[in-house]
Write an enzyme that holds these catalytic residues in place. Structure first.
Site, mmCIF file in Angstrom:
data_model
loop_
_atom_site.group_PDB
_atom_site.id
_atom_site.type_symbol
_atom_site.label_atom_id
_atom_site.label_comp_id
_atom_site.label_asym_id
_atom_site.label_seq_id
_atom_site.Cartn_x
_atom_site.Cartn_y
_atom_site.Cartn_z
ATOM 1 N N SER A 1 52.154 106.073 -13.937
ATOM 2 C CA SER A 1 52.695 106.888 -14.865
ATOM 3 C C SER A 1 53.676 106.825 -14.008
ATOM 4 O O SER A 1 55.279 106.664 -14.340
ATOM 5 C CB SER A 1 52.565 108.399 -15.095
ATOM 6 O OG SER A 1 51.483 108.776 -16.000
ATOM 7 N N GLY B 1 50.400 107.740 -18.765
ATOM 8 C CA GLY B 1 50.931 106.329 -18.967
ATOM 9 C C GLY B 1 52.780 106.321 -18.458
ATOM 10 O O GLY B 1 53.378 107.156 -18.406
ATOM 11 N N GLY C 1 57.096 104.860 -18.862
ATOM 12 C CA GLY C 1 58.297 104.404 -19.596
ATOM 13 C C GLY C 1 57.999 104.815 -20.731
ATOM 14 O O GLY C 1 57.712 105.760 -20.392
ATOM 15 N N CYS D 1 50.259 113.450 -22.087
ATOM 16 C CA CYS D 1 51.566 112.914 -21.848
ATOM 17 C C CYS D 1 51.742 111.936 -22.573
ATOM 18 O O CYS D 1 52.467 112.172 -24.036
ATOM 19 C CB CYS D 1 50.929 112.127 -20.711
ATOM 20 S SG CYS D 1 52.514 112.142 -19.413
ATOM 21 N N LEU D 2 52.139 110.405 -22.505
ATOM 22 C CA LEU D 2 52.685 108.931 -22.591
ATOM 23 C C LEU D 2 51.734 109.180 -24.876
ATOM 24 O O LEU D 2 52.475 109.167 -25.191
ATOM 25 C CB LEU D 2 52.385 108.191 -22.016
ATOM 26 C CG LEU D 2 53.352 107.017 -23.255
ATOM 27 C CD1 LEU D 2 54.276 107.367 -23.001
ATOM 28 C CD2 LEU D 2 52.213 105.449 -22.096
ATOM 29 N N GLN E 1 53.458 111.062 -26.675
ATOM 30 C CA GLN E 1 54.050 110.836 -27.270
ATOM 31 C C GLN E 1 54.126 110.173 -28.304
ATOM 32 O O GLN E 1 54.867 110.087 -29.282
ATOM 33 C CB GLN E 1 55.353 110.656 -26.124
ATOM 34 C CG GLN E 1 55.788 111.314 -25.235
ATOM 35 C CD GLN E 1 55.764 111.718 -23.896
ATOM 36 O OE1 GLN E 1 56.036 109.405 -23.523
ATOM 37 N NE2 GLN E 1 56.109 111.951 -23.053
ATOM 38 N N ASN F 1 54.064 115.352 -15.047
ATOM 39 C CA ASN F 1 54.676 113.974 -14.954
ATOM 40 C C ASN F 1 55.514 113.456 -16.010
ATOM 41 O O ASN F 1 54.671 112.358 -17.267
ATOM 42 C CB ASN F 1 53.990 112.880 -13.596
ATOM 43 C CG ASN F 1 53.868 111.869 -13.302
ATOM 44 O OD1 ASN F 1 56.151 111.365 -13.482
ATOM 45 N ND2 ASN F 1 53.739 110.874 -12.985
ATOM 46 N N HIS G 1 49.584 117.673 -18.023
ATOM 47 C CA HIS G 1 47.678 117.167 -16.937
ATOM 48 C C HIS G 1 47.014 118.391 -17.342
ATOM 49 O O HIS G 1 46.706 118.756 -15.697
ATOM 50 C CB HIS G 1 48.285 116.388 -15.897
ATOM 51 C CG HIS G 1 49.094 115.488 -16.180
ATOM 52 N ND1 HIS G 1 48.039 113.768 -16.572
ATOM 53 C CD2 HIS G 1 50.886 114.745 -16.278
ATOM 54 C CE1 HIS G 1 49.084 112.634 -16.644
ATOM 55 N NE2 HIS G 1 50.397 113.638 -16.138
ATOM 56 N N GLU H 1 44.334 117.732 -16.355
ATOM 57 C CA GLU H 1 43.055 117.006 -15.370
ATOM 58 C C GLU H 1 43.822 117.137 -14.110
ATOM 59 O O GLU H 1 43.433 116.166 -13.451
ATOM 60 C CB GLU H 1 42.726 114.860 -15.839
ATOM 61 C CG GLU H 1 43.745 114.401 -15.666
ATOM 62 C CD GLU H 1 44.721 114.378 -15.749
ATOM 63 O OE1 GLU H 1 45.856 113.892 -15.518
ATOM 64 O OE2 GLU H 1 44.989 115.227 -17.395
#
Length: 360
Positions: free
Chosen positions: A48, A222, A224, A250-251, A254, A292, A335, A337
């Site tokens: 990430s 991930g 960006g 996370c990504l 989104q 993150n 996260h 994990e």
């Protein structure tokens, strides 16, 4: 060893002078900060961070060396690494290398000996900005600033996803994991619970995944800006329309929101660290989470007939998870994990397993 002077130049014209660590090459990147006290190796190997240079706010980094077993992926991802003090002599029975050598080996430039607290305050006040790490002494900032302002993080999912699919064998449920720049711990967390995990490259068509008849689909974290992944979002939409249970982190969280009509926006300075409080809106319980990310889902853009907020960040009220109406889909921004970090939210993997049971 010879100490070489290095400079960190921010796009607002601030210059920090310190000592060069790692590679000597010059790099321009987005500068972000991480507040974790330990886990610097996991931070370095988290995909990430592709397209970003990381400032560690904790003042001493590298004191327990490098243990390759703790890496979250095959290699480190940040463009640069910025620390206050680098421990010269690591002390830990598991240590196999020093962080200096690790950075050199992977050609990652860094700078140490600067006031990371002052730097973090600037990033919090003005927001995430671009910067350059260099050992070159420029005559004027005018030579550098236009280049800094022009930098933009692009194509990082393609750079960090796996090149071909692979399988982690298991006797239990079959899970398809889409890798947008996944940390190894996501597949491992499922594998440890008996799942057979097939990891797919980011651009795998939805049809190909659904044709294997998986019990569940996992969308990974991930790097960006989520909105730039237009083709992937189209495929995620098809996965949403299937009736397969989906868990996204996370990504992935989104992208699912974007695939169902919601919007994302860039946070002023993002959430990066191992101590972010997240509240479960159903139970009211607060979990400490590892995070993150630089973007968040705009909850005002959600259609409640599609999804409703499930978790919220206690610090700033931003969205931390969604529950999809009438679907076996839930997604989180943080996260579960997390290694290193709190294991409070590991139960989400168990929830995903239950969802797959019920769906059969």
């Amino acid at each position: 060893m010879g100490f070489m002077k290095a400079f960190l130049i921010l796009e607002d014209g601030t210059v920090f002078t310190g000592t060069s660590i790692g590679s000597k090459r010059e790099v321009i990147s987005e500068i972000v900060f991480n507040t974790s006290m330990t886990g610097y190796l996991e931070v370095l190997t988290d995909p990430s961070y592709a397209g970003q240079a990381v400032v560690m706010t904790y003042p001493l980094i590298g004191n327990y060396g490098i243990c390759h077993e703790d890496m979250e992926s095959k290699k480190p991802w940040p463009d640069g690494y910025i620390v206050r003090e680098l421990s010269r002599i690591p002390s830990n029975f598991r240590s196999e290398d020093t962080i200096q050598h690790f950075l050199e080996q992977h050609d990652i430039p860094g700078i140490c000996g600067i006031d990371t607290r002052a730097l973090t305050k600037i990033l919090r006040e003005k927001g995430t900005m671009n910067g350059m790490i260099t050992t070159h002494e420029y005559e004027t900032l005018e030579e550098v600033l236009p280049r800094l302002r022009a930098y933009c993080v692009k194509g990082v999912v393609d750079a960090s996803t796996c090149k071909e699919s692979y399988v982690l064998a298991g006797e239990g449920k079959k899970v398809a994991l889409l890798d947008f720049g996944a940390k190894d711990n996501i597949a491992r967390s499922l594998n440890e619970r008996g799942c057979e995990v097939t990891v797919y490259p980011a651009h795998t068509p939805a049809e190909e995944i659904l044709a294997t008849n998986p019990d569940g689909i996992m969308l990974s974290n991930g790097p960006g800006d989520p909105a730039e992944n237009v083709e992937i979002i189209r495929e995620v939409r098809k996965l949403y329309e299937s009736n397969v249970p989906i868990f996204a982190i996370c990504l992935g969280h989104q992208l699912m929101a974007l695939a169902t009509g919601a919007k994302t926006y860039k946070l002023k300075y993002g959430h990066r660290g191992g101590n972010h409080p997240v509240k479960d809106l159903e139970t009211g319980r607060v979990y400490i989470s590892s995070q993150n990310h630089g973007y968040a889902v705009d909850t005002d853009s959600l259609n409640p007939a599609v999804a409703t907020p499930a978790f919220v960040n206690v610090n700033d009220g931003t969205n931390e998870g969604l529950k999809y109406t009438g679907k076996n889909i839930f997604t989180v921004q943080y996260h579960p994990e997390a290694c290193p970090g709190p294991l409070d939210s590991g139960y989400l993997f168990d929830r995903f397993l239950k969802m797959m049971e019920v769906n059969r």
